[in-house]
Motif scaffolding. Structure first.
Motif, PDB file in Angstrom:
ATOM      1  N   PRO A  13       0.821  -1.222   0.000  1.00 34.02           N
ATOM      2  CA  PRO A  13       0.000   0.000   0.000  1.00 34.02           C
ATOM      3  C   PRO A  13       0.849   1.263   0.000  1.00 34.02           C
ATOM      4  O   PRO A  13       0.500   2.246  -0.653  1.00 34.02           O
ATOM      5  N   ALA A  14       1.986   1.250   0.688  1.00 36.38           N
ATOM      6  CA  ALA A  14       2.858   2.425   0.698  1.00 36.38           C
ATOM      7  C   ALA A  14       3.503   2.642  -0.674  1.00 36.38           C
ATOM      8  O   ALA A  14       3.695   3.779  -1.111  1.00 36.38           O
ATOM      9  N   VAL A  15       3.831   1.518  -1.357  1.00 38.02           N
ATOM     10  CA  VAL A  15       4.351   1.639  -2.726  1.00 38.02           C
ATOM     11  C   VAL A  15       3.317   2.358  -3.596  1.00 38.02           C
ATOM     12  O   VAL A  15       3.632   3.309  -4.318  1.00 38.02           O
ATOM     13  N   PHE A  16       2.069   1.881  -3.463  1.00 36.07           N
ATOM     14  CA  PHE A  16       0.994   2.515  -4.240  1.00 36.07           C
ATOM     15  C   PHE A  16       0.813   3.970  -3.829  1.00 36.07           C
ATOM     16  O   PHE A  16       0.563   4.837  -4.670  1.00 36.07           O
ATOM     17  N   ALA A  17       0.943   4.237  -2.527  1.00 38.16           N
ATOM     18  CA  ALA A  17       0.784   5.613  -2.057  1.00 38.16           C
ATOM     19  C   ALA A  17       1.874   6.505  -2.657  1.00 38.16           C
ATOM     20  O   ALA A  17       1.615   7.652  -3.053  1.00 38.16           O
TER      21      ALA A  17
END
Lengths: 294, 277
Positions: free
Chosen positions: A258-262
């Protein structure tokens, strides 16, 4: 004889003279558009709608995959983005990236301006620019990164070097083609006023070529972003804690998808902001106001 | 001297005795197109005096536009010279303001009034912005564009754009106004109106203008002196006096029109006869 008959026949047509119909006959001449028509007519509303639909598709697909390690939903990404911003970590990374980006962008534009001025002042200068652009424009900035590391070391200056390379050629090429397509009449008008040298360039050529220059600036900005994120991922920490690219890379290593996507989402959001707000403001105040671009 | 310049010339002797504003001496113009060097004009001479409405008239290919551009300083004569008030013309300058045929001669990024003030400020003709603005609005009023002073050029019609260009040229109060077929791209009705307005403006200030056209009727209507050029290359065929306004519109004008027409197309007619005969 035949001609005479024809004329004779033509003159039998009665003449017509009319009064224009009175205003009541038309019904409504002017009416306000309905709310729907107004909403549909507004560009930002249409674009916001597209973004909403995309986010909805993302959410639905993410839920159907059901695995945040592969494809987090929009909601998970948004909450990762919010917590990253709240903790200040993501914000610091964005700021670190933007600083380097702006320095590289500014130097790239200045270099492009210098190169174009050389190109328009002499025929040899034009050849120099065309040749250099043809040589270096297709060269991916990332391919220069190993060299940059050797020349400038593991610091921000290496990043700035590859950024300048990615901005310079696109901006120079567009600016130059804008200068070249300036109408002959406008050039003659400028010279008729007695304008020469830099005054001619700044008062006549630059405003006349502004549509192409803005296009060049937009392309240069997009190139710079791509280059920077990619370089930061290869590069790791350049200064302080590193930029957005490094944030994405680190989060992947920690399987915090999710942080990668963020991280990716913030690149997109900044891109949308710059394109949809900053460049749009610039265009509305200049080329669109002067009807040099529709 | 100043009093002389601002008052209209009434005596013919007065004009003849004064120095010409523009002196074109044996001007030969060449330009290159691809691998060819083409002769545009051959040894053209003419003199333009104060308050003249001097018309360069000729069919296409007679080099009248090239001649005007070389007076504007854009094109160096390969032979002969052009003098403006005794000074040799070597480069473009605001003492010879040009009005072009093309509608895109206004700077699209400036409003109508800014288009007029810009050359005033840039050339140093006027010191302060306020003075430039006042002068611009004065001349815009003369061409009936006060209402549109703060509009951008793209909002104007073709005729209005040409009027702005004329106001811009006149506001500079140049030694001579150079007009390169300024009404050629307009529709016929607007053209007639613009010709009348130009004459009214001239009645008002008696500026000196060099006017290029390929229309014989326009030349007779506008000019007080008409230089006829023959084509390929342009050479002086005749230099005629114009008619007063009442005559130009009447039978005398028609007669002059026929006269000029015959002169311009005499060669062609005889050539055709030779070919067919």
């Amino acid at each position: 004889m035949a001609d005479a008959t024809a004329t004779h026949l033509h003159n039998f047509r009665p003449e017509i003279r009319r009064e224009p119909a009175s205003a009541e006959a038309f019904g409504i001449v002017e009416r306000r558009l309905t709310v729907w028509e107004q909403l549909y007519g507004s560009g930002p509303v249409r674009k916001a709608f597209i973004l909403l639909v995309l986010a909805a598709i993302w959410e639905v697909y993410g839920r159907s995959v059901g695995n945040p390690l592969l494809f987090p939903t929009f909601g998970e990404t948004a909450s990762a983005l919010v917590s990253g911003l709240a903790s200040g970590d993501l914000l610091m990374r964005v700021w670190a990236s933007l600083q380097v980006l702006l320095i590289g962008y500014a130097i790239g534009i200045a270099a492009a301006a210098a190169l174009t001025v050389v190109a328009i002042s002499t025929r040899l200068g034009e050849d120099v620019m065309v040749t250099l652009t043809a040589m270096f424009s297709p060269l991916p900035a990332i391919a220069l990164l190993p060299l940059a590391l050797i020349w400038f070391g593991l610091g921000a200056s290496s990043l700035v070097f590859v950024l300048v390379h990615s901005v310079l050629w696109a901006v120079a090429l567009n600016t130059f083609s804008g200068f070249q397509s300036t109408s002959r009449t406008l050039r003659m008008v400028g010279r008729n006023y007695g304008l020469k040298g830099w005054r001619f360039v700044s008062r006549i050529l630059i405003p006349a070529a502004l549509p192409s220059i803005v296009t060049g600036l937009k392309i240069g900005w997009a190139f710079a972003w791509r280059t920077l994120i990619a370089a930061e991922m290869v590069f790791g920490v350049s200064s302080g804690q590193g930029g957005l690219g490094w944030f994405i890379f680190q989060s992947k290593n920690m399987l915090d998808i999710p942080a990668v996507f963020a991280g990716l989402l913030s690149v997109i959001l900044i891109g949308l902001f710059v394109e949809g707000v900053l460049f749009k403001l610039l265009e509305d105040r200049t080329v669109r106001r002067w009807a040099m671009q529709s | 001297m100043n009093v002389m310049m601002s008052s209209p010339k009434t005596l013919v002797d007065d004009v003849a005795a004064s120095e010409p504003i523009l002196d074109i001496r044996d001007v030969t113009l060449q330009y290159t197109a691809g691998h060819l060097s083409i002769l545009a004009t051959y040894k053209v001479s003419a003199q333009v005096f104060e308050a003249d409405r001097f018309v360069l008239l000729g069919p296409s290919g007679c080099g009248k536009s090239s001649l005007l551009k070389s007076i504007g300083g854009f094109h160096k004569p390969s032979e002969g010279e052009i003098r403006l008030r005794g000074r040799k013309v070597t480069e473009p300058g605001p003492d010879r303001m040009m009005v072009f045929q093309e509608f895109d001669q206004l700077l699209p990024w400036k409003t109508v009034v800014q288009n007029v003030t810009f050359p005033l400020m840039e050339s140093g003709k006027v010191r302060t912005r306020k003075e430039a603005e006042e002068r611009a609005r004065h001349y815009l009023e003369k061409v009936n564009l006060t209402k549109f002073a703060d509009n951008y050029p793209h909002m104007l019609s073709g005729g209005m754009k040409q009027r702005v260009a004329i106001a811009r040229g006149m506001a500079m109060e140049p030694d001579i106004l150079l007009m390169d077929e300024p009404f050629a791209a307009l529709d016929a009705l607007t053209r007639v109106k613009m010709q009348d307005e130009l004459l009214e403006l001239w009645d008002d200030t008696h500026f000196t203008v060099l006017f290029v056209t390929h229309s014989i009727a326009e030349a007779i209507k506008i000019g007080n002196r008409i230089l006829l050029l023959s084509p390929h290359p342009g050479q002086v065929k005749a230099e005629l006096n114009g008619l007063c306004r009442a005559d130009a519109a009447g039978p005398k004008g028609k007669a002059l029109e026929r006269d000029i027409h015959d002169m311009l197309f005499a060669d062609k007619a005889s050539e055709e006869i030779r070919h067919h005969g």
